[in-house]
Write a protein that holds these residues in place. Structure first.
Motif, PDB file in Angstrom:
ATOM      1  N   GLY A   1      12.777 -11.958  43.900  1.00  0.00           N
ATOM      2  CA  GLY A   1      14.129 -11.452  44.088  1.00  0.00           C
ATOM      3  C   GLY A   1      14.232 -10.007  43.674  1.00  0.00           C
ATOM      4  N   PRO A   2      15.424  -9.442  43.798  1.00  0.00           N
ATOM      5  CA  PRO A   2      15.607  -8.031  43.455  1.00  0.00           C
ATOM      6  C   PRO A   2      15.494  -7.784  41.957  1.00  0.00           C
ATOM      7  N   GLY A   3      15.262  -6.525  41.616  1.00  0.00           N
ATOM      8  CA  GLY A   3      15.202  -6.141  40.214  1.00  0.00           C
ATOM      9  C   GLY A   3      16.604  -5.950  39.661  1.00  0.00           C
ATOM     10  N   THR A   4      16.680  -5.306  38.505  1.00  0.00           N
ATOM     11  CA  THR A   4      17.961  -5.104  37.828  1.00  0.00           C
ATOM     12  C   THR A   4      18.297  -3.619  37.783  1.00  0.00           C
ATOM     13  N   LEU A   5      19.578  -3.328  38.022  1.00  0.00           N
ATOM     14  CA  LEU A   5      20.075  -1.965  37.879  1.00  0.00           C
ATOM     15  C   LEU A   5      20.757  -1.867  36.514  1.00  0.00           C
ATOM     16  N   TYR A   6      20.199  -1.054  35.627  1.00  0.00           N
ATOM     17  CA  TYR A   6      20.752  -0.864  34.295  1.00  0.00           C
ATOM     18  C   TYR A   6      21.632   0.392  34.271  1.00  0.00           C
ATOM     19  N   ILE A   7      22.843   0.261  33.789  1.00  0.00           N
ATOM     20  CA  ILE A   7      23.755   1.394  33.655  1.00  0.00           C
ATOM     21  C   ILE A   7      23.667   1.840  32.200  1.00  0.00           C
ATOM     22  N   VAL A   8      22.933   2.913  31.961  1.00  0.00           N
ATOM     23  CA  VAL A   8      22.556   3.288  30.591  1.00  0.00           C
ATOM     24  C   VAL A   8      23.379   4.474  30.096  1.00  0.00           C
ATOM     25  N   ALA A   9      24.127   4.253  29.019  1.00  0.00           N
ATOM     26  CA  ALA A   9      24.872   5.340  28.386  1.00  0.00           C
ATOM     27  C   ALA A   9      23.925   6.185  27.551  1.00  0.00           C
ATOM     28  N   THR A  10      24.053   7.503  27.659  1.00  0.00           N
ATOM     29  CA  THR A  10      23.201   8.422  26.902  1.00  0.00           C
ATOM     30  C   THR A  10      24.074   9.282  25.992  1.00  0.00           C
ATOM     31  N   PRO A  11      23.492   9.938  24.995  1.00  0.00           N
ATOM     32  CA  PRO A  11      24.288  10.716  24.033  1.00  0.00           C
ATOM     33  C   PRO A  11      25.111  11.813  24.693  1.00  0.00           C
ATOM     34  N   ILE A  12      26.290  12.076  24.113  1.00  0.00           N
ATOM     35  CA  ILE A  12      27.131  13.178  24.600  1.00  0.00           C
ATOM     36  C   ILE A  12      26.841  14.457  23.828  1.00  0.00           C
TER      37      ILE A  12
ATOM     38  N   ASN B   1      24.875  14.134  46.496  1.00  0.00           N
ATOM     39  CA  ASN B   1      23.867  13.474  47.341  1.00  0.00           C
ATOM     40  C   ASN B   1      23.877  11.951  47.242  1.00  0.00           C
ATOM     41  N   GLU B   2      24.830  11.389  46.476  1.00  0.00           N
ATOM     42  CA  GLU B   2      24.777   9.948  46.223  1.00  0.00           C
ATOM     43  C   GLU B   2      24.822   9.135  47.504  1.00  0.00           C
ATOM     44  N   ARG B   3      25.661   9.527  48.452  1.00  0.00           N
ATOM     45  CA  ARG B   3      25.796   8.732  49.675  1.00  0.00           C
ATOM     46  C   ARG B   3      24.544   8.785  50.547  1.00  0.00           C
ATOM     47  N   GLU B   4      23.714   9.834  50.346  1.00  0.00           N
ATOM     48  CA  GLU B   4      22.466   9.932  51.092  1.00  0.00           C
ATOM     49  C   GLU B   4      21.304   9.285  50.342  1.00  0.00           C
ATOM     50  N   ARG B   5      21.393   9.222  48.996  1.00  0.00           N
ATOM     51  CA  ARG B   5      20.260   8.771  48.188  1.00  0.00           C
ATOM     52  C   ARG B   5      20.349   7.315  47.722  1.00  0.00           C
ATOM     53  N   TYR B   6      21.548   6.730  47.717  1.00  0.00           N
ATOM     54  CA  TYR B   6      21.669   5.417  47.082  1.00  0.00           C
ATOM     55  C   TYR B   6      20.802   4.362  47.771  1.00  0.00           C
ATOM     56  N   GLN B   7      20.582   4.505  49.095  1.00  0.00           N
ATOM     57  CA  GLN B   7      19.794   3.509  49.807  1.00  0.00           C
ATOM     58  C   GLN B   7      18.361   3.458  49.302  1.00  0.00           C
ATOM     59  N   ARG B   8      17.826   4.610  48.940  1.00  0.00           N
ATOM     60  CA  ARG B   8      16.455   4.628  48.410  1.00  0.00           C
ATOM     61  C   ARG B   8      16.378   3.832  47.110  1.00  0.00           C
TER      62      ARG B   8
ATOM     63  N   ASP C   1      16.526   0.177  47.913  1.00  0.00           N
ATOM     64  CA  ASP C   1      15.237  -0.301  48.420  1.00  0.00           C
ATOM     65  C   ASP C   1      14.300  -0.651  47.270  1.00  0.00           C
ATOM     66  N   GLU C   2      14.293   0.195  46.241  1.00  0.00           N
ATOM     67  CA  GLU C   2      13.444  -0.060  45.075  1.00  0.00           C
ATOM     68  C   GLU C   2      13.897  -1.335  44.358  1.00  0.00           C
ATOM     69  N   LEU C   3      15.191  -1.505  44.226  1.00  0.00           N
ATOM     70  CA  LEU C   3      15.718  -2.701  43.560  1.00  0.00           C
ATOM     71  C   LEU C   3      15.384  -3.966  44.349  1.00  0.00           C
ATOM     72  N   GLN C   4      15.529  -3.898  45.672  1.00  0.00           N
ATOM     73  CA  GLN C   4      15.247  -5.070  46.498  1.00  0.00           C
ATOM     74  C   GLN C   4      13.761  -5.392  46.567  1.00  0.00           C
ATOM     75  N   ALA C   5      12.947  -4.403  46.221  1.00  0.00           N
ATOM     76  CA  ALA C   5      11.502  -4.648  46.150  1.00  0.00           C
ATOM     77  C   ALA C   5      11.103  -5.243  44.805  1.00  0.00           C
ATOM     78  N   GLY C   6      12.101  -5.485  43.935  1.00  0.00           N
ATOM     79  CA  GLY C   6      11.821  -6.102  42.646  1.00  0.00           C
ATOM     80  C   GLY C   6      11.691  -5.129  41.501  1.00  0.00           C
ATOM     81  N   LYS C   7      11.927  -3.837  41.760  1.00  0.00           N
ATOM     82  CA  LYS C   7      11.800  -2.830  40.705  1.00  0.00           C
ATOM     83  C   LYS C   7      13.063  -2.815  39.831  1.00  0.00           C
ATOM     84  N   SER C   8      12.900  -2.402  38.595  1.00  0.00           N
ATOM     85  CA  SER C   8      14.051  -2.205  37.707  1.00  0.00           C
ATOM     86  C   SER C   8      14.363  -0.711  37.659  1.00  0.00           C
TER      87      SER C   8
END
Length: 298
Positions: free
Chosen positions: A18-29, A77-84, A87-94
Protein backbone atom coordinates in the motif's frame (compact mmCIF):
# COMPACT_ATOMS: atom_id res chain seq x y z
CA UNK A 1 -5.79 4.12 37.41
CA UNK A 2 -2.87 3.34 35.15
CA UNK A 3 -2.78 4.66 31.62
CA UNK A 4 -1.31 2.82 28.70
CA UNK A 5 1.18 4.77 26.61
CA UNK A 6 1.28 4.10 22.87
CA UNK A 7 4.64 3.21 21.40
CA UNK A 8 5.97 5.90 19.01
CA UNK A 9 5.31 4.99 15.42
CA UNK A 10 8.10 4.92 12.86
CA UNK A 11 7.85 6.01 9.25
CA UNK A 12 6.74 3.23 6.95
CA UNK A 13 9.44 1.53 4.93
CA UNK A 14 8.91 0.94 1.23
CA UNK A 15 6.00 -1.44 0.99
CA UNK A 16 4.31 -3.16 -1.90
CA UNK A 17 1.16 -3.60 0.16
CA UNK A 18 0.00 0.00 0.00
CA UNK A 19 0.95 3.66 -0.03
CA UNK A 20 3.44 5.20 2.35
CA UNK A 21 2.75 7.89 4.93
CA UNK A 22 2.83 11.65 4.49
CA UNK A 23 4.19 13.25 7.67
CA UNK A 24 3.35 16.91 8.33
CA UNK A 25 6.38 17.96 10.36
CA UNK A 26 6.52 21.17 12.37
CA UNK A 27 9.99 22.74 12.49
CA UNK A 28 11.43 25.46 14.76
CA UNK A 29 10.39 29.08 14.21
CA UNK A 30 13.76 30.25 15.49
CA UNK A 31 15.36 28.26 18.27
CA UNK A 32 16.57 24.92 16.86
CA UNK A 33 16.21 23.29 20.27
CA UNK A 34 12.44 23.39 19.69
CA UNK A 35 12.58 20.55 17.15
CA UNK A 36 10.98 17.61 18.93
CA UNK A 37 12.77 14.24 19.22
CA UNK A 38 9.93 12.67 17.23
CA UNK A 39 10.28 15.24 14.43
CA UNK A 40 14.04 14.66 14.32
CA UNK A 41 13.49 10.89 14.13
CA UNK A 42 10.89 11.19 11.37
CA UNK A 43 13.12 13.49 9.31
CA UNK A 44 16.01 11.06 9.67
CA UNK A 45 14.04 8.01 8.51
CA UNK A 46 11.65 9.16 5.75
CA UNK A 47 12.52 8.50 2.12
CA UNK A 48 11.89 12.04 0.88
CA UNK A 49 11.49 15.56 2.31
CA UNK A 50 9.15 17.98 0.53
CA UNK A 51 10.42 21.40 1.59
CA UNK A 52 9.27 24.98 1.04
CA UNK A 53 12.93 25.96 0.52
CA UNK A 54 15.37 23.08 0.07
CA UNK A 55 18.36 25.28 0.97
CA UNK A 56 16.78 26.34 4.27
CA UNK A 57 15.69 22.81 5.13
CA UNK A 58 19.05 21.44 4.02
CA UNK A 59 20.76 23.55 6.68
CA UNK A 60 18.28 22.29 9.29
CA UNK A 61 18.91 18.65 8.36
CA UNK A 62 22.65 19.24 8.33
CA UNK A 63 22.48 20.71 11.83
CA UNK A 64 20.96 17.44 13.05
CA UNK A 65 23.36 15.29 11.04
CA UNK A 66 20.79 14.11 8.48
CA UNK A 67 20.98 13.98 4.69
CA UNK A 68 17.84 13.23 2.70
CA UNK A 69 16.60 13.55 -0.89
CA UNK A 70 14.48 16.70 -1.13
CA UNK A 71 11.96 18.23 -3.48
CA UNK A 72 10.94 21.90 -3.46
CA UNK A 73 7.22 22.38 -2.81
CA UNK A 74 6.16 25.99 -2.33
CA UNK A 75 3.34 28.41 -3.13
CA UNK A 76 4.48 28.96 -6.71
CA UNK A 77 4.91 25.34 -7.79
CA UNK A 78 2.71 23.19 -5.54
CA UNK A 79 0.04 22.54 -8.16
CA UNK A 80 2.72 21.35 -10.60
CA UNK A 81 4.81 19.36 -8.09
CA UNK A 82 2.32 17.65 -5.79
CA UNK A 83 1.74 14.77 -8.22
CA UNK A 84 5.38 13.76 -8.02
CA UNK A 85 5.11 13.52 -4.25
CA UNK A 86 1.88 11.52 -4.55
CA UNK A 87 3.64 9.12 -6.92
CA UNK A 88 6.33 8.52 -4.30
CA UNK A 89 3.71 7.94 -1.61
CA UNK A 90 1.74 5.52 -3.78
CA UNK A 91 4.94 3.62 -4.46
CA UNK A 92 5.17 2.97 -0.72
CA UNK A 93 7.65 5.72 0.16
CA UNK A 94 7.34 7.84 3.30
CA UNK A 95 7.50 11.62 2.84
CA UNK A 96 7.94 14.49 5.30
CA UNK A 97 6.35 17.83 4.40
CA UNK A 98 8.07 20.82 6.04
CA UNK A 99 7.87 24.59 5.67
CA UNK A 100 10.64 27.07 6.38
CA UNK A 101 9.47 27.51 9.97
CA UNK A 102 6.56 26.35 12.09
CA UNK A 103 3.68 24.08 11.12
CA UNK A 104 3.03 23.43 7.40
CA UNK A 105 -0.27 24.70 5.94
CA UNK A 106 -0.63 27.41 8.62
CA UNK A 107 -0.10 30.30 6.17
CA UNK A 108 2.39 27.97 4.47
CA UNK A 109 2.25 25.61 1.46
CA UNK A 110 0.86 22.08 1.54
CA UNK A 111 -2.93 22.37 1.28
CA UNK A 112 -3.14 20.90 -2.23
CA UNK A 113 -0.82 18.01 -1.43
CA UNK A 114 -2.55 17.08 1.83
CA UNK A 115 -6.03 17.29 0.32
CA UNK A 116 -5.09 15.14 -2.67
CA UNK A 117 -3.22 12.63 -0.50
CA UNK A 118 -6.24 12.17 1.76
CA UNK A 119 -8.52 11.82 -1.27
CA UNK A 120 -6.33 8.94 -2.45
CA UNK A 121 -6.44 7.22 0.91
CA UNK A 122 -2.84 8.02 1.82
CA UNK A 123 -2.22 8.16 5.56
CA UNK A 124 -1.46 11.74 6.64
CA UNK A 125 0.19 11.93 10.06
CA UNK A 126 0.88 15.23 11.87
CA UNK A 127 4.10 15.63 13.84
CA UNK A 128 3.26 18.63 16.05
CA UNK A 129 5.61 21.34 17.18
CA UNK A 130 6.14 25.06 16.87
CA UNK A 131 3.48 27.37 15.42
CA UNK A 132 4.11 31.11 15.59
CA UNK A 133 0.45 32.03 16.13
CA UNK A 134 -0.06 29.68 19.08
CA UNK A 135 3.38 30.45 20.51
CA UNK A 136 2.62 34.17 20.51
CA UNK A 137 -0.88 33.75 21.95
CA UNK A 138 0.42 31.67 24.84
CA UNK A 139 2.50 34.62 26.07
CA UNK A 140 0.30 37.57 25.04
CA UNK A 141 -2.07 37.81 27.96
CA UNK A 142 -5.08 38.21 25.67
CA UNK A 143 -8.21 36.00 25.75
CA UNK A 144 -7.49 32.65 24.10
CA UNK A 145 -10.78 30.84 24.64
CA UNK A 146 -11.65 31.95 21.11
CA UNK A 147 -9.34 33.39 18.50
CA UNK A 148 -9.54 34.01 14.77
CA UNK A 149 -6.39 33.44 12.72
CA UNK A 150 -6.31 35.78 9.74
CA UNK A 151 -2.89 34.85 8.32
CA UNK A 152 -1.32 37.64 6.28
CA UNK A 153 -3.49 40.65 5.49
CA UNK A 154 -3.46 41.93 1.91
CA UNK A 155 -0.51 44.03 0.76
CA UNK A 156 -3.02 46.43 -0.84
CA UNK A 157 -4.31 48.99 1.61
CA UNK A 158 -7.89 49.05 0.30
CA UNK A 159 -8.23 45.27 0.57
CA UNK A 160 -6.51 45.25 3.95
CA UNK A 161 -8.89 47.86 5.36
CA UNK A 162 -11.89 46.04 3.90
CA UNK A 163 -10.80 42.83 5.65
CA UNK A 164 -10.34 44.68 8.93
CA UNK A 165 -13.73 46.35 8.56
CA UNK A 166 -15.36 42.92 8.25
CA UNK A 167 -13.69 41.94 11.54
CA UNK A 168 -14.36 45.17 13.42
CA UNK A 169 -17.03 43.63 15.64
CA UNK A 170 -15.47 40.15 15.85
CA UNK A 171 -15.50 39.12 19.53
CA UNK A 172 -12.61 36.64 19.30
CA UNK A 173 -8.98 37.68 19.61
CA UNK A 174 -7.64 38.44 16.13
CA UNK A 175 -4.28 36.98 15.09
CA UNK A 176 -2.31 38.02 12.00
CA UNK A 177 1.16 37.48 10.57
CA UNK A 178 2.95 40.53 9.18
CA UNK A 179 6.23 41.29 7.43
CA UNK A 180 8.74 43.91 8.65
CA UNK A 181 8.35 46.26 5.67
CA UNK A 182 4.56 46.41 6.11
CA UNK A 183 4.08 46.27 9.88
CA UNK A 184 3.64 50.00 10.50
CA UNK A 185 1.18 50.40 7.62
CA UNK A 186 -0.86 47.44 8.86
CA UNK A 187 -0.96 48.76 12.43
CA UNK A 188 -1.98 52.22 11.19
CA UNK A 189 -4.88 50.69 9.25
CA UNK A 190 -5.91 48.69 12.32
CA UNK A 191 -5.94 51.88 14.38
CA UNK A 192 -7.98 53.62 11.70
CA UNK A 193 -10.59 50.84 11.37
CA UNK A 194 -10.66 49.29 14.85
CA UNK A 195 -9.84 52.40 16.86
CA UNK A 196 -6.45 53.45 18.18
CA UNK A 197 -7.45 52.53 21.75
CA UNK A 198 -7.99 48.84 20.89
CA UNK A 199 -5.58 46.62 22.84
CA UNK A 200 -2.88 44.89 20.81
CA UNK A 201 0.10 42.64 21.56
CA UNK A 202 2.89 42.32 19.03
CA UNK A 203 5.34 39.41 19.08
CA UNK A 204 8.59 39.95 17.16
CA UNK A 205 11.36 37.41 16.43
CA UNK A 206 9.73 34.72 18.59
CA UNK A 207 12.13 32.20 20.22
CA UNK A 208 15.13 34.03 18.73
CA UNK A 209 17.85 36.06 20.45
CA UNK A 210 16.00 39.37 20.04
CA UNK A 211 12.50 38.13 20.91
CA UNK A 212 10.36 41.13 21.88
CA UNK A 213 6.74 41.69 22.89
CA UNK A 214 5.07 45.09 22.57
CA UNK A 215 1.70 45.63 24.25
CA UNK A 216 -0.77 48.43 24.85
CA UNK A 217 -3.23 50.32 22.71
CA UNK A 218 -2.65 50.40 18.97
CA UNK A 219 -1.53 54.02 19.29
CA UNK A 220 0.98 53.11 22.01
CA UNK A 221 2.41 50.11 20.16
CA UNK A 222 2.82 52.13 16.94
CA UNK A 223 4.74 54.75 18.92
CA UNK A 224 6.88 52.08 20.59
CA UNK A 225 7.81 50.54 17.24
CA UNK A 226 8.67 53.90 15.73
CA UNK A 227 10.95 54.74 18.66
CA UNK A 228 12.73 51.35 18.62
CA UNK A 229 15.70 51.25 16.24
CA UNK A 230 15.05 47.52 15.71
CA UNK A 231 11.26 47.76 15.85
CA UNK A 232 10.61 46.99 12.20
CA UNK A 233 13.07 44.11 11.87
CA UNK A 234 12.11 40.45 11.92
CA UNK A 235 8.83 38.59 11.57
CA UNK A 236 5.72 39.62 13.49
CA UNK A 237 2.63 38.07 15.04
CA UNK A 238 -0.05 40.73 15.63
CA UNK A 239 -2.73 39.91 18.22
CA UNK A 240 -5.67 42.28 18.65
CA UNK A 241 -8.22 42.04 21.44
CA UNK A 242 -11.70 41.24 20.16
CA UNK A 243 -14.55 43.69 20.04
CA UNK A 244 -16.20 44.38 23.39
CA UNK A 245 -19.78 45.66 23.04
CA UNK A 246 -19.55 47.62 26.28
CA UNK A 247 -16.03 48.86 25.64
CA UNK A 248 -16.62 51.61 23.07
CA UNK A 249 -19.28 54.16 22.15
CA UNK A 250 -22.26 52.63 20.44
CA UNK A 251 -25.16 54.02 18.50
CA UNK A 252 -28.60 54.02 20.06
CA UNK A 253 -29.67 51.22 17.72
CA UNK A 254 -26.71 49.06 18.79
CA UNK A 255 -27.66 49.54 22.43
CA UNK A 256 -31.22 48.55 21.58
CA UNK A 257 -29.98 45.39 19.90
CA UNK A 258 -28.00 44.37 22.98
CA UNK A 259 -30.97 45.07 25.23
CA UNK A 260 -33.25 43.01 22.99
CA UNK A 261 -30.74 40.17 23.01
CA UNK A 262 -30.48 40.26 26.80
CA UNK A 263 -34.26 40.04 27.13
CA UNK A 264 -34.70 37.29 24.55
CA UNK A 265 -31.82 35.20 25.91
CA UNK A 266 -33.81 34.73 29.10
CA UNK A 267 -36.27 32.59 27.16
CA UNK A 268 -34.66 31.59 23.86
CA UNK A 269 -31.53 29.75 22.66
CA UNK A 270 -28.69 31.95 21.38
CA UNK A 271 -29.25 31.22 17.69
CA UNK A 272 -33.00 31.90 17.83
CA UNK A 273 -32.56 35.10 19.85
CA UNK A 274 -30.05 36.41 17.31
CA UNK A 275 -32.39 35.59 14.42
CA UNK A 276 -35.33 37.39 16.04
CA UNK A 277 -33.26 40.54 16.68
CA UNK A 278 -31.91 40.43 13.12
CA UNK A 279 -35.48 40.28 11.79
CA UNK A 280 -36.52 43.21 13.99
CA UNK A 281 -33.54 45.51 13.39
CA UNK A 282 -32.16 44.42 10.02
CA UNK A 283 -28.80 43.69 11.64
CA UNK A 284 -26.35 40.97 10.59
CA UNK A 285 -27.39 37.52 11.85
CA UNK A 286 -23.76 36.38 12.19
CA UNK A 287 -22.73 39.50 14.09
CA UNK A 288 -25.76 39.35 16.38
CA UNK A 289 -25.10 35.65 17.02
CA UNK A 290 -21.55 36.46 18.17
CA UNK A 291 -22.80 39.28 20.37
CA UNK A 292 -25.47 37.00 21.83
CA UNK A 293 -22.80 34.41 22.66
CA UNK A 294 -20.79 37.07 24.47
CA UNK A 295 -23.81 38.28 26.41
CA UNK A 296 -24.75 34.71 27.32
CA UNK A 297 -21.25 34.02 28.66
CA UNK A 298 -21.40 37.15 30.80
Amino acid sequence: MSKSVAEPSSPNPVSASGPGTLYIVATPIGNLEDLSPRAERVLSTVDLVAAEDTRHTGRLLQHFGTRKPMIALHDHNERERYQRVLDELQAGKSVALVSDAGTPLISDPGYVLVREARALGVKVSPVPGACAAVTALSAAGLPTDRFLFGGFLSAKRSARKAALESLRRELATLVFYESPHRILEALADMADVLGDTREVVLGRELTKAFETFYSGSLAEVIEALQSDAHGTRGEFVVMVRGYEPSGEPQSESALDEDRLLELLLRELPVKKAARVVADLTGGSKNELYQRALSLKER
